[in-house]
Design a protein around this motif. Structure first.
Motif: not given
Length: 449
Positions: A74, A76-78, A89, A294, A298-300, A302-303
């Protein structure tokens, strides 16, 4: 008797569903005849679609395994701001890409603005004055002409004393091995291989064929860097060019690997030295991969990567549907409806500007964003002719989303790609056909005029 009743009930339900579906398509101005023609075309594609789903399943497992092996968490998404030092991340995502492509390293950054930028970065960082760049697959994509210096431009490779040579494909689309052997000189430093067709009507290269070409080049000179422009090709097959000897693969995150969620970005994956060279060129000598915040994306990233195999599968289904439908009408399509697929792009040759324009306007009219806009040809930066682009996308310019474009010059071919879901790709294709009928370019009984 009970079985017959159940069967009759099922048939009644199917008819009702078909009527409801036709009514929905009618809201987009698509006639019942066009919808029926589309359904007839789809009926022959069941096995092709099953094969695509199998590839997507394999690649989905591959992506998930890479994320698990690299311990994506989690945290990694920040993301980070400022210099971006110790961005967990960002660094982990680059490990994931390296694991996916089976490479020593990867550079995956929002600071890489597009596919052309990623390719320019890879070339400019790994070539030096006096070196020569060779394309053994003919002319590169239009926007690279100014990067290389085929068309004069400020900051081109040519301005820095880097020469360029190309060997065209043979008329049957095969490699001119004799020509390639003759073209490789002492100063040949890097070979660029464009996987997709670009604005050409030549076949897309399969990973297997790319591997054969790389082996031929390495047998002549093992030290030559082999770079593959992987745009539009990721996750179409179960292997990637780095699995068959490529030193670098380069691509855009607003195409296949971004899964429709990445708002910007590009990647370079390959040998550690090649990737490090690119990192020092992207940021600064002495800084390289250590900096580059970043900024909350990063969340976008990864997803989007997680969704990429199934999104790519939807785009592939749309391409095959388009090929099969337009082939039945009588237009030249590349690839055709039966050929194997190695990227998500579908070319349809109309032979007139009106056909290209009508097709693109049909795609735009099927978009969820800017459907009310009418695209027209214009002088886009980096191209040598007017270009029309239909791109009603959530991410501006994203060509993994439903889109189409083409240069207004002979042979007047349009290049269709994308569709985050197959139903949306299907809507877009049916709308293009309806638009061609409405513009008098196709008859009501589905024959080209």
């Amino acid at each position: 008797m009970i079985f017959m009743k159940e069967l009759t009930g099922q048939m009644i339900q199917e008819r009702q569903n078909a009527k409801l579906l036709s009514a929905q398509y009618a809201r987009f101005g698509i006639s019942e005849a066009v919808v029926r023609f589309g359904e007839e075309t789809l009926a022959s594609l069941t096995e092709r679609f099953r094969q695509i789903d199998e590839t997507a399943e394999y690649n989905q497992l591959k992506v998930t395994a890479a994320m698990q092996e690299c311990r994506v968490s989690e945290a990694c998404l920040l993301g980070t701001t400022g210099y971006g030092y110790n961005d967990l991340g960002r660094d982990t995502l680059e490990q994931v890409y390296a694991a996916l492509f089976h490479t020593e390293d990867a550079l995956v950054r929002p600071q890489i603005t597009c596919g052309t930028h990623a390719l320019a970065l890879a070339l400019m960082s790994n070539l030096r004055p006096g070196d020569e760049l060779l394309s053994p697959v003919g002319k590169p994509y239009d926007t690279l002409e100014e990067v290389i210096g085929i068309r004069p431009s400020k900051g081109s490779l040519k301005e820095y004393g880097i020469s360029y040579r190309q060997v065209d494909l043979l008329p049957d689309g095969s490699f001119d091995y004799d020509g390639i052997r003759a073209a490789i000189q002492e100063k040949t430093k890097l070979v660029t291989i464009q996987r997709s067709k670009g604005y050409q009507t030549r076949p897309t290269l399969s990973v297997t064929r790319i591997g054969e070409l790389i082996r031929f080049i390495k047998d002549i000179r093992p030290d030559i860097i082999c770079m593959v422009d992987n745009c539009y090709g990721e996750f179409v097959e179960t292997i990637e060019p780095t699995d068959v000897g490529a030193d670098m693969v380069v691509g855009s995150l607003i195409k296949n690997p971004g899964g429709g969620l990445a708002p910007i970005g590009g990647y370079i994956a390959g040998r550690k030295e090649c990737v490090e060279n690119a990192a020092f060129r992207l940021t600064s000598p002495g800084l390289g991969k250590e900096v580059g915040a970043s900024l909350g994306v990063l969340s976008s990233f990864y997803q989007g990567l997680f969704l990429a195999p199934t999104v790519t599968a939807s785009a592939l289904k749309g391409a095959i549907f388009a090929a099969s439908l337009y082939e039945k009408i009588g237009f030249r399509v590349l690839p055709n409806g039966q050929e194997s697929r190695h990227d998500i792009i579908q070319a349809v040759t109309f032979g007139s500007p009106e056909g290209v324009i009508a097709f693109c306007q049909g795609i735009q009219a099927a978009a969820s964003v800017d459907s009310f806009v009418t695209p027209e040809p214009w002088d886009m930066p980096g191209y040598d002719a007017k270009v029309i682009m239909a791109a009603g996308a959530f991410v501006s310019g994203s060509s993994i989303e439903l889109s189409a474009d083409g240069p207004i010059k002979p042979p007047y071919a349009v290049y269709f790609q994308g569709g985050l879901t197959f139903p949306h790709a299907k809507l877009g294709i049916l709308k293009t056909l309806q638009n061609l009928i409405d513009n008098g370019l196709v008859t009501d009984d589905f024959h080209k005029i």
